[in-house]
Design a protein around this motif. Sequence first.
Motif, PDB file in Angstrom:
ATOM      1  N   ASP A  44       0.849  -1.186   0.000  1.00 14.07           N
ATOM      2  CA  ASP A  44       0.000   0.000   0.000  1.00 14.07           C
ATOM      3  C   ASP A  44       0.888   1.241   0.000  1.00 14.07           C
ATOM      4  O   ASP A  44       2.117   1.148  -0.014  1.00 14.07           O
ATOM      5  N   THR A  45       0.249   2.391   0.023  1.00 14.71           N
ATOM      6  CA  THR A  45       0.967   3.665  -0.029  1.00 14.71           C
ATOM      7  C   THR A  45       1.945   3.805   1.129  1.00 14.71           C
ATOM      8  O   THR A  45       3.065   4.273   0.955  1.00 14.71           O
ATOM      9  N   GLU A  46       1.543   3.369   2.317  1.00 20.62           N
ATOM     10  CA  GLU A  46       2.407   3.485   3.484  1.00 20.62           C
ATOM     11  C   GLU A  46       3.700   2.681   3.308  1.00 20.62           C
ATOM     12  O   GLU A  46       4.792   3.182   3.608  1.00 20.62           O
ATOM     13  N   MET A  47       3.589   1.454   2.829  1.00 15.58           N
ATOM     14  CA  MET A  47       4.789   0.629   2.621  1.00 15.58           C
ATOM     15  C   MET A  47       5.731   1.269   1.615  1.00 15.58           C
ATOM     16  O   MET A  47       6.946   1.331   1.838  1.00 15.58           O
ATOM     17  N   TYR A  48       5.165   1.714   0.505  1.00 14.88           N
ATOM     18  CA  TYR A  48       6.000   2.346  -0.515  1.00 14.88           C
ATOM     19  C   TYR A  48       6.629   3.635   0.009  1.00 14.88           C
ATOM     20  O   TYR A  48       7.798   3.921  -0.281  1.00 14.88           O
ATOM     21  N   THR A  49       5.893   4.401   0.787  1.00 10.30           N
ATOM     22  CA  THR A  49       6.433   5.650   1.330  1.00 10.30           C
ATOM     23  C   THR A  49       7.613   5.366   2.253  1.00 10.30           C
ATOM     24  O   THR A  49       8.620   6.082   2.221  1.00 10.30           O
ATOM     25  N   VAL A  50       7.509   4.308   3.046  1.00 13.36           N
ATOM     26  CA  VAL A  50       8.616   3.917   3.925  1.00 13.36           C
ATOM     27  C   VAL A  50       9.855   3.578   3.095  1.00 13.36           C
ATOM     28  O   VAL A  50      10.966   4.028   3.410  1.00 13.36           O
ATOM     29  N   LEU A  51       9.682   2.812   2.028  1.00  7.80           N
ATOM     30  CA  LEU A  51      10.824   2.443   1.186  1.00  7.80           C
ATOM     31  C   LEU A  51      11.394   3.654   0.446  1.00  7.80           C
ATOM     32  O   LEU A  51      12.620   3.797   0.329  1.00  7.80           O
ATOM     33  N   ILE A  52      10.522   4.523  -0.036  1.00  4.43           N
ATOM     34  CA  ILE A  52      10.979   5.745  -0.703  1.00  4.43           C
ATOM     35  C   ILE A  52      11.804   6.577   0.276  1.00  4.43           C
ATOM     36  O   ILE A  52      12.883   7.070  -0.065  1.00  4.43           O
ATOM     37  N   SER A  53      11.327   6.692   1.499  1.00  5.76           N
ATOM     38  CA  SER A  53      12.047   7.429   2.527  1.00  5.76           C
ATOM     39  C   SER A  53      13.411   6.795   2.815  1.00  5.76           C
ATOM     40  O   SER A  53      14.418   7.502   2.951  1.00  5.76           O
ATOM     41  N   GLY A  54      13.433   5.486   2.900  1.00  5.72           N
ATOM     42  CA  GLY A  54      14.696   4.785   3.171  1.00  5.72           C
ATOM     43  C   GLY A  54      15.742   5.046   2.106  1.00  5.72           C
ATOM     44  O   GLY A  54      16.903   5.322   2.415  1.00  5.72           O
ATOM     45  N   TRP A  55      15.332   4.983   0.850  1.00  7.24           N
ATOM     46  CA  TRP A  55      16.284   5.235  -0.238  1.00  7.24           C
ATOM     47  C   TRP A  55      16.707   6.695  -0.266  1.00  7.24           C
ATOM     48  O   TRP A  55      17.865   7.004  -0.561  1.00  7.24           O
ATOM     49  N   CYS A  56      15.796   7.597   0.073  1.00  9.00           N
ATOM     50  CA  CYS A  56      16.160   9.015   0.133  1.00  9.00           C
ATOM     51  C   CYS A  56      17.180   9.261   1.244  1.00  9.00           C
ATOM     52  O   CYS A  56      18.125  10.033   1.061  1.00  9.00           O
TER      53      CYS A  56
END
Length: 145
Positions: A44-56
Amino acid sequence: MERFIEKETGKEDFVYLLDTLCKYGYAKVATEIFNQRKFKFEPDTEMYTVLISGWCKMNRPEMAEKFFREMVDHGLEPNVVTHNVLLNGICRRSVLLHPGTRFEGIIQKAENLLDEMQKRGIEPDVTSYSIVLHVYSRAHKPDLS
């Protein structure tokens, strides 16, 4: 995960694991676990946001953008938080640039993301504008057109 605790793990536990790994600089490990387990927990959006944040946080905005596109391709709508996380990751690169270095590429990406937000009907918030203003100030570019 289940073998370490006595209860069945749920989506919240999975997101918490991904978030913890990403916060401590293990975005690659979080991505591997996500790819192995996403069949069990509907992404979901939350999971993807966590991964996007991690890579950032790892200063890898190109990987963050990859997950952003994957999220959209899977029919998930990014929210203002997702956009701000990616916007911050893109603009974070400006901190690494020395004054006088060309900021045009970063500024253009930031402006494109703001435009994309508005096209999706997502109103940029104070955080969105603060991130962009910071990049403009680093680039010594007073106009915000």
